[in-house]
Scaffold this motif. Sequence first.
Motif, PDB file in Angstrom:
ATOM      1  N   VAL A  96      20.076  -1.822 -62.800  1.00  0.00           N
ATOM      2  CA  VAL A  96      19.414  -2.397 -61.634  1.00  0.00           C
ATOM      3  C   VAL A  96      19.370  -1.348 -60.523  1.00  0.00           C
ATOM      4  CG1 VAL A  96      20.045  -4.778 -62.172  1.00  0.00           C
ATOM      5  CG2 VAL A  96      21.579  -3.377 -60.761  1.00  0.00           C
ATOM      6  N   VAL A  97      18.477  -1.568 -59.551  1.00  0.00           N
ATOM      7  CA  VAL A  97      18.289  -0.601 -58.472  1.00  0.00           C
ATOM      8  C   VAL A  97      18.386  -1.310 -57.128  1.00  0.00           C
ATOM      9  CG1 VAL A  97      16.716   1.063 -57.401  1.00  0.00           C
ATOM     10  CG2 VAL A  97      16.832   0.878 -59.899  1.00  0.00           C
ATOM     11  N   VAL A 100      21.203   3.533 -56.738  1.00  0.00           N
ATOM     12  CA  VAL A 100      20.926   3.338 -55.318  1.00  0.00           C
ATOM     13  C   VAL A 100      19.821   4.297 -54.904  1.00  0.00           C
ATOM     14  CG1 VAL A 100      21.876   3.312 -52.985  1.00  0.00           C
ATOM     15  CG2 VAL A 100      23.327   2.682 -54.941  1.00  0.00           C
ATOM     16  N   ALA A 101      18.693   3.746 -54.450  1.00  0.00           N
ATOM     17  CA  ALA A 101      17.562   4.575 -54.005  1.00  0.00           C
ATOM     18  C   ALA A 101      17.894   5.132 -52.627  1.00  0.00           C
ATOM     19  CB  ALA A 101      16.281   3.747 -53.982  1.00  0.00           C
ATOM     20  N   GLU A 105      26.453   7.462 -44.112  1.00  0.00           N
ATOM     21  CA  GLU A 105      26.989   6.259 -44.733  1.00  0.00           C
ATOM     22  C   GLU A 105      27.138   6.465 -46.243  1.00  0.00           C
ATOM     23  OE1 GLU A 105      27.928   3.368 -43.328  1.00  0.00           O
ATOM     24  OE2 GLU A 105      27.526   4.171 -41.322  1.00  0.00           O
ATOM     25  N   PRO A 106      28.171   5.883 -46.864  1.00  0.00           N
ATOM     26  CA  PRO A 106      28.286   5.978 -48.322  1.00  0.00           C
ATOM     27  C   PRO A 106      27.125   5.247 -48.991  1.00  0.00           C
ATOM     28  CG  PRO A 106      29.879   4.415 -47.445  1.00  0.00           C
ATOM     29  CD  PRO A 106      29.261   5.091 -46.259  1.00  0.00           C
ATOM     30  N   PRO A 107      26.724   5.663 -50.182  1.00  0.00           N
ATOM     31  CA  PRO A 107      25.575   5.021 -50.845  1.00  0.00           C
ATOM     32  C   PRO A 107      25.786   3.541 -51.113  1.00  0.00           C
ATOM     33  CG  PRO A 107      26.225   7.045 -51.983  1.00  0.00           C
ATOM     34  CD  PRO A 107      27.277   6.768 -50.971  1.00  0.00           C
ATOM     35  N   VAL A 108      27.026   3.161 -51.395  1.00  0.00           N
ATOM     36  CA  VAL A 108      27.370   1.759 -51.648  1.00  0.00           C
ATOM     37  C   VAL A 108      28.524   1.388 -50.729  1.00  0.00           C
ATOM     38  CG1 VAL A 108      28.069   0.068 -53.389  1.00  0.00           C
ATOM     39  CG2 VAL A 108      26.731   2.066 -54.074  1.00  0.00           C
ATOM     40  N   GLY A 122      10.473  10.250 -49.676  1.00  0.00           N
ATOM     41  CA  GLY A 122      10.049  11.331 -50.566  1.00  0.00           C
ATOM     42  C   GLY A 122      11.063  11.600 -51.658  1.00  0.00           C
ATOM     43  N   ASP A 123      12.354  11.536 -51.311  1.00  0.00           N
ATOM     44  CA  ASP A 123      13.405  11.733 -52.313  1.00  0.00           C
ATOM     45  C   ASP A 123      13.337  10.656 -53.387  1.00  0.00           C
ATOM     46  OD1 ASP A 123      15.272  13.926 -51.019  1.00  0.00           O
ATOM     47  OD2 ASP A 123      14.789  12.516 -49.421  1.00  0.00           O
ATOM     48  N   VAL A 124      13.145   9.416 -52.971  1.00  0.00           N
ATOM     49  CA  VAL A 124      13.072   8.319 -53.941  1.00  0.00           C
ATOM     50  C   VAL A 124      11.886   8.523 -54.882  1.00  0.00           C
ATOM     51  CG1 VAL A 124      12.785   5.831 -54.228  1.00  0.00           C
ATOM     52  CG2 VAL A 124      14.243   6.711 -52.390  1.00  0.00           C
TER      53      VAL A 124
END
Length: 398
Positions: free
Chosen positions: A171-172, A145-146, A114-117, A151-153
């Motif tokens: 913002v996140v 975008v987290a 999926e695309p991040p946004v 673990g990556d975040v």
Amino acid sequence: MGNPFPLPPPSASADHGSLCEELRRQGRLEEALRHGRLAVALDPGSLGALYNLGLLLYDRLEIEQAILWERRAVRLAPLSAEPHFELAEALLLSGRLEEGWQEYEWRFRLPNVEPPVPPALLSAGRPEPRMQWDGKPGAGRLLLVADQGFGDVIQFARYIPLAERLRPGLVVACSPEMRPILRQMLDDERLHQEWDGLPEFECWCPLSGLPRLLGTGLATIPAPVPYLRADPDAAARWRKRLDGLLPRGMRRVGLVWAGRPTHGNDHNRSMPLRALAALSRLEQVALVSLQLGPPLAEIGDYFGKAPLVNLGPEIDDFDDTMAILQGLDRLVSVDTAVAHLAGAMGVPVSILLPFAPDWRWLLGRRDTPWYPTATLHRQTIPGRWDEAVQEVAATRSA
């Protein structure tokens, strides 16, 4: 006379390529290599054959060869995401971060990713879609975008203060599970779980894209450890809980032996609890399980010398996990979010890695520039944990 050496049928390369991938998934790397080489020899122009051979060579830790074959695949099909992504992982593992980050951008073009946004959100109310951030300073609001796994975040959260200097007021967007982590970086009102609740923003960027934009190389990895901390009151409560459960004077060693089974590489990175038997024989050591999920059931078969306390059923979120970690002398973990969390907190952590590790752990190192308090213990034979676990046990008994 007919040709005494007839060419193989066109399907032969594809058949060998399929066998190569199937055997690779089974861990039968020597057999897979034979079929992978045959597939490429029979059809040097087969994208699948080139890609599968590169993938296999990564698993064999023949990284320069993996890079060579994935580069060939990229030249053959420059718009195909899979070889770009595998090339990225091999480059990053080899320490060539700058080029690796560029190729890593292809991860969102992989099939079924999926695309991040959501694209509709990027174009909502505008004649032109909101663009991905270019890393330059500005007054317009940035949406981070987290993305990817927990673990990556945790690993890439260290970049948020750096991005904030360039784009104040960012913002996140994150999952609820990540709030205990990210609210240590930003005010709680700047963390959003719903796309519909986002404020107006000018540009966006996945959290995992910040190393590329900020020019991260091996010598410039930001490691302001600790950049995550346990709540002092929660840490005191958990320490008191452990004081009541464990004998006095024993070193407290946390354990996590398995990750989420839905992870694509979980069969390589996770192990059964019994594989940690060498730790159960250590003198003056008490083991504390932070394991979650189905592997918890394995504790019922534990009969080691070292006492083992199971805290898994009492852990509700990462706030609890951080508070428990604060009261341990060390964590021993496979490659999971809890290992990242300990590293980000500056808690000593021994990370057990499969033979072909994830790119972030680099090649052949006992340390990691991402987490100064971590030591890495690697399989020397694919699928065999005994030597790595014995190595951890030897350092704990010294």
